[in-house]
Scaffold this motif. Sequence first.
Motif, PDB file in Angstrom:
ATOM      1  N   PRO A   1      -2.146 -40.015 -32.026  1.00  0.00           N
ATOM      2  CA  PRO A   1      -0.884 -40.769 -32.408  1.00  0.00           C
ATOM      3  C   PRO A   1      -1.111 -39.856 -33.895  1.00  0.00           C
ATOM      4  N   SER A   2      -0.089 -39.797 -34.174  1.00  0.00           N
ATOM      5  CA  SER A   2       0.548 -38.654 -35.395  1.00  0.00           C
ATOM      6  C   SER A   2      -0.895 -39.294 -36.840  1.00  0.00           C
ATOM      7  N   ALA A   3      -0.534 -38.168 -37.212  1.00  0.00           N
ATOM      8  CA  ALA A   3      -2.164 -38.138 -38.000  1.00  0.00           C
ATOM      9  C   ALA A   3      -1.509 -38.701 -39.671  1.00  0.00           C
ATOM     10  N   ASN A   4      -1.416 -39.278 -39.776  1.00  0.00           N
ATOM     11  CA  ASN A   4      -0.868 -40.506 -41.108  1.00  0.00           C
ATOM     12  C   ASN A   4      -1.243 -41.267 -41.144  1.00  0.00           C
ATOM     13  N   ARG A   5      -1.601 -42.131 -42.491  1.00  0.00           N
ATOM     14  CA  ARG A   5      -2.455 -43.982 -42.403  1.00  0.00           C
ATOM     15  C   ARG A   5      -1.687 -44.602 -41.656  1.00  0.00           C
TER      16      ARG A   5
ATOM     17  N   LEU B   1       9.423 -33.849 -35.305  1.00  0.00           N
ATOM     18  CA  LEU B   1       9.495 -35.337 -34.908  1.00  0.00           C
ATOM     19  C   LEU B   1       9.406 -36.240 -33.683  1.00  0.00           C
ATOM     20  N   GLU B   2       8.434 -36.648 -33.521  1.00  0.00           N
ATOM     21  CA  GLU B   2       7.701 -37.606 -32.416  1.00  0.00           C
ATOM     22  C   GLU B   2       8.228 -37.297 -30.820  1.00  0.00           C
ATOM     23  N   SER B   3       7.587 -37.211 -30.095  1.00  0.00           N
ATOM     24  CA  SER B   3       7.745 -36.510 -28.388  1.00  0.00           C
ATOM     25  C   SER B   3       9.292 -38.076 -28.759  1.00  0.00           C
TER      26      SER B   3
ATOM     27  N   THR C   1      -8.980 -45.379 -38.397  1.00  0.00           N
ATOM     28  CA  THR C   1      -9.304 -44.358 -39.373  1.00  0.00           C
ATOM     29  C   THR C   1      -7.424 -44.101 -40.460  1.00  0.00           C
ATOM     30  N   LYS C   2      -6.663 -44.925 -39.877  1.00  0.00           N
ATOM     31  CA  LYS C   2      -5.706 -44.643 -39.946  1.00  0.00           C
ATOM     32  C   LYS C   2      -5.284 -46.147 -40.299  1.00  0.00           C
ATOM     33  N   GLY C   3      -6.427 -47.163 -40.278  1.00  0.00           N
ATOM     34  CA  GLY C   3      -5.648 -48.046 -41.145  1.00  0.00           C
ATOM     35  C   GLY C   3      -5.079 -48.735 -40.010  1.00  0.00           C
TER      36      GLY C   3
ATOM     37  N   ILE D   1       4.844 -41.496 -43.825  1.00  0.00           N
ATOM     38  CA  ILE D   1       5.445 -40.696 -42.111  1.00  0.00           C
ATOM     39  C   ILE D   1       4.386 -40.247 -41.862  1.00  0.00           C
ATOM     40  N   SER D   2       5.234 -38.921 -40.496  1.00  0.00           N
ATOM     41  CA  SER D   2       3.642 -38.516 -39.944  1.00  0.00           C
ATOM     42  C   SER D   2       3.464 -37.134 -40.836  1.00  0.00           C
ATOM     43  N   PRO D   3       3.335 -36.800 -40.456  1.00  0.00           N
ATOM     44  CA  PRO D   3       2.976 -35.008 -40.648  1.00  0.00           C
ATOM     45  C   PRO D   3       3.233 -34.078 -40.070  1.00  0.00           C
TER      46      PRO D   3
HETATM   47 MG    MG Z   1       2.913 -42.569 -36.186  1.00  0.00          MG
END
Ligand code: MG
Length: 310
Positions: free
Chosen positions: A139-143, A175-177, A51-53, A147-149
């Motif tokens: 993981p972050s829900a972006n392709r 911002l991510e952990s 899904t993320k490619g 950028i992270s949503p």
């Molecule tokens: Mg990410």
Amino acid sequence: MSYIWTASPDNVTRAADVLRAGGLIALPTETVYGLAADAANGEAVAQIYETKGRPRFNPLIVHVPDRAAAALIGEFSSTAVRLIEAFWPGALTLVMPLRTGAPVAPLVTAGLDTVAIRCPAHEVARAVLRAFDGPFVAPSANRSGRISPTTAGHVASEFGETVPVLDGGPCEIGLESTIVGLAGDRPTLLRPGAISSEVIEAVLGMKLATPGDGISAPGMMTSHYAPQAKVRLEAEDIREGEILLGFGGTKGAALDLSPSGNLREAAANLFAYLRQMDGMDKPIAVTPIPDEGLGAAINDRLKRAAAPRS
Ligand code: MG
Ligand code: TXA
């Protein structure tokens, strides 16, 4: 029903049902929105990459509701306990040795013997963890490469109607952990993030190492599992002494990544099968694998397994 779901108790239950059925759910955490799948279900985890490619299998973060759930997955050091007491639930991810028999598919750690664990603070993420009653990876829900949503709308614009999103409003941190590695000689800052290294160092009473410090940090410096055995790709035949890793019902294969030729199943089996064949102490030949969709990530991994090592 729309694919953006209000975070009602009913929809939290439905989200847990989707995870149980091996599907994906996007959900809010205090850092960024995550794309969640059952950590124990290899094919569900493979679907995240699809899904993320993502062109590569990077290890993923296992999300847990509390310290007790984390203790079933990772081996805690005394440093881990201190950081957990200071920062969980919250935006600190800890990489530690993977516990034998942990309920985590090999694809989650990309075959490594270490695992990244985080206990999110966001109420909606916590509610889903309780309803699902097991760990999920997210993981972050972006392709890949985008950028992270930080809102449900961002997620929807990444994946359209293919993935339901639980709407928990904008992420507080955005911002991510921060990721700290605890599997080596010294606590190591693997990814700067929401919690500053100074705050972590104050709790530890020491400086964090960085991956460039030349310290020995097994499972981190070598960030990928590599088989000992020689690996030959695109094999159309088996040579004397070799064992064959097949795909799509290959004749004479010792193991077949997916007898029916399903790439999601092949991805889910990849790391476990490589390890199993590595233990047979013979050179490994691998059948050609189609290079489309998840096949690209599988081939990327196989190429690195076949590359000469020092
Ligand atoms: Mg990410
Ligand atoms: O804030 C966050 O952490 C978000 C939200 C959704 O929780 N999640 C997130 O996941 O950022 P992801 O998959 O984008 O980041 C995973 C990172 C990667 O950089 C990966 O290399 C590292 O964690 N990682 C995972 N397991 C590891 C391991 N065993 N050893 C070293 N690094 C690891």
